[in-house]
Design an enzyme around this catalytic site. Structure first.
Site, PDB file in Angstrom:
ATOM      1  N   ASP A  48       0.830  -1.206   0.000  1.00 23.13           N
ATOM      2  CA  ASP A  48       0.000   0.000   0.000  1.00 23.13           C
ATOM      3  C   ASP A  48       0.867   1.259   0.000  1.00 23.13           C
ATOM      4  O   ASP A  48       0.807   2.070   0.918  1.00 23.13           O
ATOM      5  CB  ASP A  48      -0.951  -0.024   1.211  1.00 23.13           C
ATOM      6  N   ASP A  81      -1.744  -2.816  -3.917  1.00 23.27           N
ATOM      7  CA  ASP A  81      -2.041  -1.383  -3.943  1.00 23.27           C
ATOM      8  C   ASP A  81      -0.738  -0.649  -4.185  1.00 23.27           C
ATOM      9  O   ASP A  81      -0.269   0.165  -3.382  1.00 23.27           O
ATOM     10  CB  ASP A  81      -2.744  -0.912  -2.664  1.00 23.27           C
ATOM     11  N   TYR A  84      -1.492   4.387  -6.251  1.00 21.63           N
ATOM     12  CA  TYR A  84      -2.738   5.066  -5.882  1.00 21.63           C
ATOM     13  C   TYR A  84      -3.006   6.229  -6.818  1.00 21.63           C
ATOM     14  O   TYR A  84      -2.094   6.817  -7.367  1.00 21.63           O
ATOM     15  CB  TYR A  84      -2.633   5.595  -4.440  1.00 21.63           C
ATOM     16  N   ASN A 119      -6.675  -3.938  -4.763  1.00 22.48           N
ATOM     17  CA  ASN A 119      -7.938  -3.449  -5.316  1.00 22.48           C
ATOM     18  C   ASN A 119      -7.784  -2.104  -6.020  1.00 22.48           C
ATOM     19  O   ASN A 119      -8.434  -1.836  -7.032  1.00 22.48           O
ATOM     20  CB  ASN A 119      -9.002  -3.361  -4.221  1.00 22.48           C
ATOM     21  N   HIS A 222     -10.167  -2.584   7.423  1.00 26.74           N
ATOM     22  CA  HIS A 222     -11.023  -3.428   6.592  1.00 26.74           C
ATOM     23  C   HIS A 222     -11.461  -4.699   7.310  1.00 26.74           C
ATOM     24  O   HIS A 222     -12.476  -5.299   6.958  1.00 26.74           O
ATOM     25  CB  HIS A 222     -10.294  -3.808   5.299  1.00 26.74           C
ATOM     26  N   HIS A 248      -3.438  -4.236   2.354  1.00 28.83           N
ATOM     27  CA  HIS A 248      -4.818  -3.756   2.353  1.00 28.83           C
ATOM     28  C   HIS A 248      -5.145  -2.908   3.568  1.00 28.83           C
ATOM     29  O   HIS A 248      -5.571  -1.769   3.427  1.00 28.83           O
ATOM     30  CB  HIS A 248      -5.798  -4.922   2.206  1.00 28.83           C
ATOM     31  N   ASP A 249      -4.989  -3.444   4.763  1.00 29.23           N
ATOM     32  CA  ASP A 249      -5.098  -2.615   5.955  1.00 29.23           C
ATOM     33  C   ASP A 249      -3.791  -1.833   6.108  1.00 29.23           C
ATOM     34  O   ASP A 249      -2.710  -2.427   6.125  1.00 29.23           O
ATOM     35  CB  ASP A 249      -5.362  -3.463   7.201  1.00 29.23           C
ATOM     36  N   HIS A 250      -3.920  -0.500   6.249  1.00 31.37           N
ATOM     37  CA  HIS A 250      -2.737   0.360   6.260  1.00 31.37           C
ATOM     38  C   HIS A 250      -2.122   0.399   7.656  1.00 31.37           C
ATOM     39  O   HIS A 250      -2.185   1.405   8.367  1.00 31.37           O
ATOM     40  CB  HIS A 250      -3.108   1.765   5.783  1.00 31.37           C
TER      41      HIS A 250
END
Length: 331
Positions: A48, A81, A84, A119, A222, A248-250
């Site tokens: 991410d 990710d 962005y 995603n 999430h 996914h979870d930052h």
């Protein structure tokens, strides 16, 4: 039907079969990566991240370079990710250089990067991020949907988790996803799961490590991914997978399964983080939670044939949590 038509039809079927075969076999393309001379392996994990250096991405990259040099890392894993907010627009999108090449410039990070899609990557041109053109621009880059990396002591199974999430299909809201290569979805997911089972069954690696973008177990923003709990987790447990690593979870986190040796690691702190975004596991006890940090950072892994050492670092390079194991049973 004359002979020429029959001949054309025959080759149409051959071409169709070849195309279908390539789709199936391409899911888990295999790569070899050597270990060090002493038989050990070390790597970093970041997720991410791609924000052109913003939200402390550059600072995290700086510390990755220092830790990477100290450990003599063999490669880097990205949990998705990567760019962005909407992936890449084309293989020549300058976002690639501004968020990857120009940011992770330390000498120690000039190693192979193995990356999965997140995603947000699916909200851009997926084919651009998978394109071999990017490898010509920066030879470190390797991103595929699902694939396998084999080393002498460990096997890494990279899984494309975004197509598993029902919400992206049923209620995408304002988001638009590039589902080329995924539709029909059920066929795609069946193929990925079948390939994973077969690959794990055949694996002789001392360590089995599965990487995906979405968490299976998480106490972050999430939370848990119910589709992965239903479809993926039973496979990992059945074939004695040692680690599942995701983004996914930052945040940074480590959870331990109470039903198997499987350990869950989240490394999604590559840039923007969500402060104070914490929840408890549904149906799980607090004894599963080993570590949680709601800030930026990354993760390192050192492997020998008998031991694994995991560490989480913050944006200043300080070690926040470390874990040493013998086949991931606590010592």
């Amino acid at each position: 039907m004359d002979g020429s038509c029959k001949h054309c039809l025959k080759w149409m079927w051959v071409a169709w079969f070849y195309f279908e075969f390539m789709l199936v076999s391409a899911e888990f393309q295999r790569f070899q990566h050597p270990v060090k001379a002493d038989g050990s392996l070390s790597f970093l994990v970041i997720g991410d991240w791609g924000r052109k250096g913003a939200y402390n991405q550059s600072q995290v990259a700086l510390q990755m370079g220092k830790v990477g040099e100290n450990l003599g890392i063999d490669f880097v894993i990205s949990t998705g990710d990567n760019f962005y907010e909407k992936g890449l627009a084309t293989p020549y999108d300058p976002h690639f250089k501004h968020s990857f090449t120009n940011i992770y410039s330390a000498n120690s990070l000039q190693k192979q990067w193995y990356s999965v899609l997140g995603n947000h990557d699916y909200r851009g041109d997926v084919q651009a991020q998978l394109s071999p053109i990017l490898r010509k621009i920066d030879s470190r880059w390797l991103c595929l949907r699902s694939f396998l990396v084999n080393t002498e002591i460990a096997e890494f199974f990279f899984i494309d988790t975004t197509p598993f999430v029902d919400e992206y299909f049923r209620n995408p809201k304002h988001q638009k996803f590039d589902w080329r290569g995924v539709i029909p979805r059920n066929k795609y997911l069946t193929r990925v799961l079948k390939e994973l089972r077969c690959s794990l069954r055949e694996s002789v690696g001392k360590w089995k490590i599965v990487i995906g973008h979405h968490p299976i177990r998480s106490i972050g923003h999430h939370g848990q991914t119910k589709e992965l709990i239903t479809l993926l987790l039973p496979i990992l447990e059945a074939y004695n997978v040692d680690m599942y690593i995701n983004g996914h979870d930052h945040c940074l986190q480590h959870l331990s399964s109470i039903t198997s040796p499987l350990q869950f690691f989240t490394s999604g702190g590559g840039s923007k983080a969500w402060k104070g975004d914490f929840d408890y596991l549904d149906g799980g006890g607090d004894d599963e939670i080993k570590f949680y940090y709601d800030g930026q950072g990354f993760m390192s892994v050192e492997l020998t044939p008998t031991n694994a050492k995991i560490a989480f670092y913050d944006v200043s390079g300080d070690v926040l949590h470390s874990f040493s194991s013998n086949q991931l049973y606590y010592t």
